[in-house]
Design an enzyme around this catalytic site. Structure first.
Site, PDB file in Angstrom:
ATOM      1  N   SER A  68       0.800  -1.219   0.000  1.00 58.47           N
ATOM      2  CA  SER A  68       0.000   0.000   0.000  1.00 58.47           C
ATOM      3  C   SER A  68       0.836   1.275   0.000  1.00 58.47           C
ATOM      4  CB  SER A  68      -0.937  -0.072   1.204  1.00 58.47           C
ATOM      5  OG  SER A  68      -1.734   1.050   1.304  1.00 58.47           O
ATOM      6  N   THR A 523       0.573  -2.077  11.225  1.00 57.54           N
ATOM      7  CA  THR A 523       1.299  -2.227   9.961  1.00 57.54           C
ATOM      8  C   THR A 523       2.744  -1.748  10.040  1.00 57.54           C
ATOM      9  OG1 THR A 523       0.565  -0.044   9.239  1.00 57.54           O
ATOM     10  CG2 THR A 523      -0.797  -1.892   8.556  1.00 57.54           C
TER      11      THR A 523
HETATM   12  C1  LIG Z   1      -3.850   5.766  11.590  1.00 56.21           C
HETATM   13  C2  LIG Z   1      -3.900   5.076  10.293  1.00 56.21           C
HETATM   14  O1  LIG Z   1      -4.020   5.728   9.252  1.00 56.21           O
HETATM   15  N1  LIG Z   1      -3.814   3.740  10.316  1.00 56.21           N
HETATM   16  C3  LIG Z   1      -3.846   2.933   9.094  1.00 56.21           C
HETATM   17  C4  LIG Z   1      -2.760   1.891   9.110  1.00 56.21           C
HETATM   18  O2  LIG Z   1      -2.992   1.023  10.191  1.00 56.21           O
HETATM   19  P1  LIG Z   1      -2.129   1.002  11.519  1.00 56.21           P
HETATM   20  O3  LIG Z   1      -2.621  -0.221  12.268  1.00 56.21           O
HETATM   21  O4  LIG Z   1      -2.441   2.282  12.207  1.00 56.21           O
HETATM   22  O5  LIG Z   1      -0.701   0.920  11.096  1.00 56.21           O
HETATM   23  O6  LIG Z   1      -2.824   1.130   7.903  1.00 56.21           O
HETATM   24  C5  LIG Z   1      -4.051   0.401   7.747  1.00 56.21           C
HETATM   25  C6  LIG Z   1      -3.946  -0.401   6.476  1.00 56.21           C
HETATM   26  O7  LIG Z   1      -3.810   0.400   5.346  1.00 56.21           O
HETATM   27  C7  LIG Z   1      -5.229   1.365   7.734  1.00 56.21           C
HETATM   28  O8  LIG Z   1      -6.418   0.632   7.664  1.00 56.21           O
HETATM   29  C8  LIG Z   1      -5.194   2.232   8.985  1.00 56.21           C
HETATM   30  O9  LIG Z   1      -6.197   3.196   8.952  1.00 56.21           O
HETATM   31 MG   LIG Z   2      -3.722   1.176   0.510  1.00 60.16          MG
END
Ligand SMILES: CC(=O)N[C@H]1[C@@H](OP(=O)(O)O)O[C@H](CO)[C@@H](O)[C@@H]1O
Ligand SMILES: [Mg+2]
Length: 557
Positions: A68, A523
């Protein structure tokens, strides 16, 4: 599992030894990491997908190779279930176990146990089928080969390479295939252009028809989304697109470009500047499942500012439009009281939540990660979900959709083809076709935003005035062990480390309209800090203080 199957798995797994010290978790959106370390993971997820297909009576499963918005040297893999949605969360622990198995023997014994527990019949059904897609990352091709070997080493399973795609295209195609519909990439494009055309044709003739179609500038994040929107452009009328950052002019994927960059840093992507003052601009992320809009305000001087219209604002625009159509139906004599709901996460700007509630909408909250939002949105007749970062869509329940389609036919038979009610019904049906029912999709999102703006005759500036965002700030903090942070189910409070929430609460008290929370990223190897307050300086200062608390409770790495 018979001896032949065991031998086949042992033999192929020897090709993909797990790198020393690799520890992965399926996380918010599948496995992600440095592409050089991921071959064994992708191979193993290939096996999992084949088993998932067999478990579900040989339905087609999708595998998407993408990281992504992450940097170009990273990659990742996630699984699409037959519905086009994310892999059932019940299978995530198995995904974690096999991804981390230390040796071929351990891997095979975990698979064997799982196959028995889940009563998966290998070799008894017709062949399992796994469709493999990848984004534009250079590492995608060799990882795709690893996935193929994984799928093909489960007896009776076949992998199908469906090429370079956006993540939502893969999900859409898998969903369509399992519904027995036409499921090629061309079908995807045709579906978008036909339903867009339909909505354009239903724009009211009197009132807003003075609206002039102005050009939309698109930032393609130097990724697959830019390439695909270019392919789509030829089949669209009523839309003037200029696509920048297509990746062909030497730009690097996600580097200084893309929806994540624009939304998190609140700056313009490369290739945009003062020359674009006032223009409507949109930014896609690296695999085109996220979309944000922005413009350069007219008071920008050499210090170029950006006005961001994030996922919350897109959600608000969609909600407004859908509500307008549903009101026409609800007012009609034969109308049906429909349940329209919206789903946000803790990252939603407080001002957006206030606005949506003022509209009289049912607003519910879910954990970060679209799999959580999707689940909640599916509980409504029409459920709209968006993460602030621009990932979202509109879900129609099967029963509501079939009610709509029947109604559409009835009205046409009764000769009420031109009535307001019939138009509202037709718009809703067209939206259900246009907007991806499987996952958030930047391409279908752009088309829906554009046609709604044309429908109501709004400029991007007018749309931005729906409400004013509360100033906010996000920070990433690197710590030795992010799993030390444990939160409540809505992620707004930290339960661990003990005492940190009290400390955060006392900080928040010092700010007017202050709100802040922390959570471990799913992530990236970081703890995320989010803060909101009545001024930008205050939001920055609150975020910094909370980041300091995180460091003092968890240590910095
Ligand atoms: C604050 C933020 O933008 N978090 C993102 C990010 O997740 P995190 O778990 O925060 O790393 O990546 C995900 C996948 O793309 C998305 O669903 C999510 O909204
Ligand atoms: Mg994406």
């Amino acid at each position: 599992m018979d001896e032949i199957q065991i031998a086949s798995l042992l033999k192929s797994s020897e090709l993909f030894p797990i790198p020393q010290g690799l520890k992965l978790s399926y996380g918010t959106a599948g496995f992600r990491g440095d592409a050089k370390l991921l071959e064994s993971t992708v191979y193993r997820v290939g096996i999992l997908s084949a088993l998932r297909s067999l478990k579900l009576g040989s339905s087609t499963i999708g595998l998407m190779i993408t990281a992504s918005h992450n940097k170009v040297s990273d990659n990742g893999i996630k699984v699409s279930d037959p519905s086009g949605g994310m892999l059932s969360q019940e299978w995530e622990p198995f995904a974690d176990q096999i991804a981390n198995a230390a040796s071929p023997q351990e891997l095979v014994s975990l698979i064997r146990e799982f196959v028995e527990k889940e009563e998966i019949k290998i070799g008894e059904y017709k062949a399992a089928e796994v469709w493999l897609g990848r984004d534009s990352r250079p590492s995608g091709e060799s990882l795709l080969r690893a996935a193929e070997i994984g799928v093909d080493s489960v007896l009776g399973s076949v992998s199908v390479d469906i090429g370079v795609l956006t993540t939502p295209q893969l999900h859409w195609m898998v969903r369509a295939k399992n519904k027995g519909l036409k499921a090629t990439e061309n079908n995807y494009f045709e579906n978008l252009s036909t339903s867009f055309r339909c909505l354009v044709d239903l724009i009211p003739i009197n009132g807003n028809n003075k609206f002039e179609i102005s050009k939309l500038l698109v930032d393609g994040a130097n990724g697959v989304g830019g390439q695909k929107i270019e392919m789509l452009r030829g089949s669209l009328s009523n839309l003037d697109l200029e696509i920048r950052n297509t990746g062909r002019d030497g730009g690097v994927l996600n580097e200084g470009v893309g929806a994540d960059f624009v939304q998190k840093e609140k700056v313009l992507p490369l290739g945009f500047g003062l020359k674009d003052v006032g223009m409507r601009c949109a930014s896609l992320d690296g695999d085109a499942d996220r979309l944000v809009y922005f413009y350069v305000p007219s008071d920008s001087t050499s210090d170029v500012k950006v006005e961001l219209l994030d996922g919350d604002k897109i959600l608000s625009l969609f909600a407004l439009f859908m509500k307008e159509q549903l009101n026409v139906l609800d007012d009609g004599k034969e109308g049906k009281q429909s349940r329209l709901g919206v789903v946000q996460t803790a990252y939603a700007n407080g001002a957006s939540t206030d606005y949506l509630k003022q509209l009289g909408l049912d607003v519910v909250f879910a954990k970060t990660g679209v799999k959580h939002l999707h689940e909640k949105a599916a509980e409504f007749d029409i459920g709209i979900y968006f993460e602030a970062n621009g990932h979202g869509t509109i879900l129609f329940s099967e029963s509501f959709l079939s009610w709509l389609v029947t109604k559409q036919k009835d009205l046409t038979t009764k000769g009420q083809g031109g009535s307001e009610e019939q138009k509202a019904v037709s718009r809703l049906v067209a939206v259900s076709n246009l907007i991806n029912q499987a996952v958030g999709d930047a391409l279908s999102g752009v088309l829906l935003v554009e046609v709604i703006l044309q429908h109501i005759g709004w400029s991007i500036q007018k749309w931005n005035e729906l409400y004013k965002d509360l100033p906010s700030r996000q920070i990433k903090v690197e710590v030795p062990d992010r799993t030390a942070v444990v939160t409540t189910s809505q992620e707004t409070e930290a339960l661990r480390p003990l005492g940190i929430q009290d400390a955060i609460n006392s900080e928040i008290k010092n700010y007017s309209r202050g709100r802040a929370f922390i959570r471990p990223s799913g992530t990236e190897d970081v703890v995320r800090v989010y803060a909101e307050a009545s001024t930008q300086e205050a939001a920055d200062s609150l975020a910094n203080s909370v980041a300091e608390l995180v460091k003092s409770f968890l240590g910095s790495s």
